[in-house]
Design a protein around this motif. Structure first.
Motif, PDB file in Angstrom:
ATOM      1  N   ILE A 106      36.980  46.638  32.790  1.00 29.13           N
ATOM      2  CA  ILE A 106      38.259  46.032  32.250  1.00 29.13           C
ATOM      3  C   ILE A 106      37.842  45.728  30.813  1.00 29.13           C
ATOM      4  N   MET A 107      36.607  45.603  30.195  1.00 29.40           N
ATOM      5  CA  MET A 107      36.386  45.201  28.817  1.00 29.40           C
ATOM      6  C   MET A 107      36.618  46.152  27.769  1.00 29.40           C
ATOM      7  N   ALA A 108      37.130  47.490  28.391  1.00 32.67           N
ATOM      8  CA  ALA A 108      37.403  48.430  27.463  1.00 32.67           C
ATOM      9  C   ALA A 108      38.591  48.225  26.543  1.00 32.67           C
ATOM     10  N   ASP A 109      39.567  47.333  27.350  1.00 27.93           N
ATOM     11  CA  ASP A 109      40.763  47.052  26.641  1.00 27.93           C
ATOM     12  C   ASP A 109      40.528  46.060  25.613  1.00 27.93           C
ATOM     13  N   ASP A 110      41.516  45.590  24.923  1.00 27.28           N
ATOM     14  CA  ASP A 110      41.617  44.467  23.896  1.00 27.28           C
ATOM     15  C   ASP A 110      41.442  43.241  24.672  1.00 27.28           C
ATOM     16  N   VAL A 111      40.260  42.660  24.332  1.00 24.57           N
ATOM     17  CA  VAL A 111      39.844  41.305  24.793  1.00 24.57           C
ATOM     18  C   VAL A 111      40.799  40.287  24.739  1.00 24.57           C
ATOM     19  N   GLU A 112      41.529  40.073  23.860  1.00 21.84           N
ATOM     20  CA  GLU A 112      42.516  38.944  23.684  1.00 21.84           C
ATOM     21  C   GLU A 112      43.691  39.088  24.820  1.00 21.84           C
ATOM     22  N   GLU A 136      42.205  27.115  61.864  1.00 26.07           N
ATOM     23  CA  GLU A 136      40.983  27.579  61.565  1.00 26.07           C
ATOM     24  C   GLU A 136      40.843  28.533  60.490  1.00 26.07           C
ATOM     25  N   THR A 137      41.777  29.050  59.843  1.00 26.03           N
ATOM     26  CA  THR A 137      41.794  30.037  58.878  1.00 26.03           C
ATOM     27  C   THR A 137      42.538  29.471  57.565  1.00 26.03           C
ATOM     28  N   GLU A 138      43.187  28.525  57.821  1.00 28.32           N
ATOM     29  CA  GLU A 138      43.911  27.971  56.503  1.00 28.32           C
ATOM     30  C   GLU A 138      43.207  27.872  55.441  1.00 28.32           C
ATOM     31  N   HIS A 139      41.816  27.594  55.350  1.00 29.33           N
ATOM     32  CA  HIS A 139      41.148  27.138  54.156  1.00 29.33           C
ATOM     33  C   HIS A 139      40.694  28.810  53.452  1.00 29.33           C
ATOM     34  N   LEU A 140      40.709  29.730  54.241  1.00 37.33           N
ATOM     35  CA  LEU A 140      40.220  30.745  53.612  1.00 37.33           C
ATOM     36  C   LEU A 140      40.597  31.598  52.342  1.00 37.33           C
ATOM     37  N   THR A 141      39.977  31.850  51.433  1.00 35.87           N
ATOM     38  CA  THR A 141      40.143  32.531  50.282  1.00 35.87           C
ATOM     39  C   THR A 141      40.104  34.132  50.554  1.00 35.87           C
ATOM     40  N   LEU A 142      41.080  34.751  49.923  1.00 32.91           N
ATOM     41  CA  LEU A 142      40.768  36.171  50.230  1.00 32.91           C
ATOM     42  C   LEU A 142      40.754  36.931  48.633  1.00 32.91           C
ATOM     43  N   ALA A 143      39.452  37.770  48.618  1.00 30.20           N
ATOM     44  CA  ALA A 143      39.250  38.483  47.190  1.00 30.20           C
ATOM     45  C   ALA A 143      39.972  39.881  47.339  1.00 30.20           C
ATOM     46  N   VAL A 144      40.477  40.141  46.307  1.00 28.80           N
ATOM     47  CA  VAL A 144      41.179  41.672  46.284  1.00 28.80           C
ATOM     48  C   VAL A 144      40.551  42.400  45.107  1.00 28.80           C
ATOM     49  N   ASN A 145      40.005  43.585  45.315  1.00 28.24           N
ATOM     50  CA  ASN A 145      39.340  44.180  44.195  1.00 28.24           C
ATOM     51  C   ASN A 145      40.657  44.861  43.283  1.00 28.24           C
ATOM     52  N   VAL A 146      40.231  44.869  42.015  1.00 23.39           N
ATOM     53  CA  VAL A 146      41.217  45.389  41.179  1.00 23.39           C
ATOM     54  C   VAL A 146      40.658  46.545  40.004  1.00 23.39           C
ATOM     55  N   SER A 147      41.111  47.547  39.893  1.00 22.72           N
ATOM     56  CA  SER A 147      40.844  48.577  39.126  1.00 22.72           C
ATOM     57  C   SER A 147      41.183  48.135  37.685  1.00 22.72           C
ATOM     58  N   ALA A 148      40.247  48.518  36.827  1.00 23.01           N
ATOM     59  CA  ALA A 148      40.693  48.338  35.356  1.00 23.01           C
ATOM     60  C   ALA A 148      42.002  49.072  34.770  1.00 23.01           C
ATOM     61  N   ARG A 149      42.267  50.246  35.638  1.00 20.33           N
ATOM     62  CA  ARG A 149      43.627  50.809  35.283  1.00 20.33           C
ATOM     63  C   ARG A 149      44.977  50.199  35.793  1.00 20.33           C
ATOM     64  N   GLN A 150      44.647  49.212  36.841  1.00 23.36           N
ATOM     65  CA  GLN A 150      45.502  48.332  37.414  1.00 23.36           C
ATOM     66  C   GLN A 150      45.804  47.329  36.352  1.00 23.36           C
ATOM     67  N   PHE A 151      44.686  46.558  36.266  1.00 23.03           N
ATOM     68  CA  PHE A 151      44.562  45.253  35.405  1.00 23.03           C
ATOM     69  C   PHE A 151      45.104  45.440  33.782  1.00 23.03           C
ATOM     70  N   SER A 152      44.992  46.856  33.488  1.00 22.91           N
ATOM     71  CA  SER A 152      45.384  46.938  32.014  1.00 22.91           C
ATOM     72  C   SER A 152      46.899  47.246  31.769  1.00 22.91           C
TER      73      SER A 152
END
Ligand code: C2E
Ligand code: MG
Ligand code: MG
Length: 274
Positions: free
Chosen positions: A149-155, A103-119
């Motif tokens: 996040i777009m403050a970083d280098d876009v490439e 009953e839960t196998e199909h679920l996706t889970l969204a996680v918030n990511v801060s720009a600082r983490q992503f960079s």
């Protein structure tokens, strides 16, 4: 030949921040953080299709502390890296539990990511390491990024997203339209979804600007080949407005606040079978 200004207010703020940082560290060490889950609904399927993980701090004296009280401090001080790592691990653990039940196998889970983490240079490896270690299906994991996040280098951003996407990890742009978005960047980022911010949804029925912005986000998503979801849906009328305007996915108090995993799982059983 110089002088220093002493601003007591500044000094006080710095002290408050240092104290709060220490407390967050303690909270992590004492395992006081929790993830709550807010359901995401697909109106056309009439089903809960996933959740967004939202962090809470179950403090022994302060009670349930909202992220607005500690995420900004964590971001300023870099502690968000540890906190974010904890969130990712916890979310992936939850996904493995869900994967084991029909009953839960199909679920996706969204996680918030801060720009600082992503960079961080190691961000991609860190995510893939957790996914791999816990045996999560990567396409069940979504990452919510913000325009900051777009403050970083876009490439570099594109390269990171592309690597994760190749493994199946999805991307949603959170708080879209509230920051300094560049539409030319938007076009280049390998996103899957735009999120209509709750500040636009709130007065969608009474403020013609908010209604126009929401419609524009839906149209923009459509023409870029992206999905769209609305957040902060609190009333049936807002939900109907969105549906009429071709936004069929939503999350908000109308169905549920973010809730603990067990409550969320019960809600999924009730909603998806009812
Ligand atoms: P966000 O990612 O945009 O999350 C949406 C916020 O709106 C959540 O607040 C959610 O509880 C709230 N919300 C959902 N539905 C409704 C509704 O119908 N009405 C109203 N008024 N509010 C609604 P929350 O949980 O306090 O989180 C606030 C922000 O803190 C999040 O905004 C996100 O930016 C940040 N955050 C939360 N958890 C994490 C995390 O694990 N990592 C990071 N980096 N940031 C997080
Ligand atoms: Mg979010
Ligand atoms: Mg948001």
């Amino acid at each position: 030949n110089r002088y220093h200004l002493f601003d007591p207010e500044n000094d006080r703020r710095a002290r408050v921040r240092r104290d709060e940082l220490g407390r967050i560290r303690e909270g992590l060490a004492r395992n006081e953080f929790r993830l709550h889950y807010q359901p995401k609904v697909d109106m056309r399927k009439g089903m809960v299709i996933g959740a967004e993980a939202l962090i809470r701090w179950q403090h022994p004296e302060r009670g349930m502390v909202e992220p607005a009280e500690f995420i900004p401090v964590a971001e300023d001080t870099g502690l968000i890296l540890q906190l974010g790592q904890w969130v990712l691990q916890q979310a992936c653990r939850q996904l493995t539990v869900w994967a084991g039940r029909p009953e839960t196998e199909h679920l996706t889970l969204a996680v918030n990511v801060s720009a600082r983490q992503f960079s961080r240079a190691s961000f991609v490896e860190e995510v893939l390491a957790v996914v791999d270690e816990l045996g999560v299906k990567p396409d069940r994991l979504k990452l919510e990024l913000t325009e900051s996040i777009m403050a970083d280098d876009v490439e570099e951003i594109i390269a990171k997203m592309t690597t994760l996407k190749a493994q199946g990890v999805g991307f949603s742009l959170d708080d879209f339209g509230t920051g300094y978005s560049s539409l030319s960047y938007l076009k280049r980022l390998p996103l899957d979804q735009l999120k209509i911010d709750q500040s636009f949804v709130r007065d969608i029925l009474t403020d013609s600007n908010d209604a126009a912005i929401s419609r524009t986000v839906v149209a923009l998503a459509g023409s870029l080949g992206l999905a769209v979801i609305a957040e902060g849906v609190e009333t049936e009328a807002q939900r109907e407005f969105l549906a009429r305007n071709h936004c069929h996915s939503w999350q908000g108090y109308l169905l549920s606040k973010p809730i603990p995993a067990a409550d969320f799982e019960q809600l999924v059983r009730d909603y998806n079978q009812g």
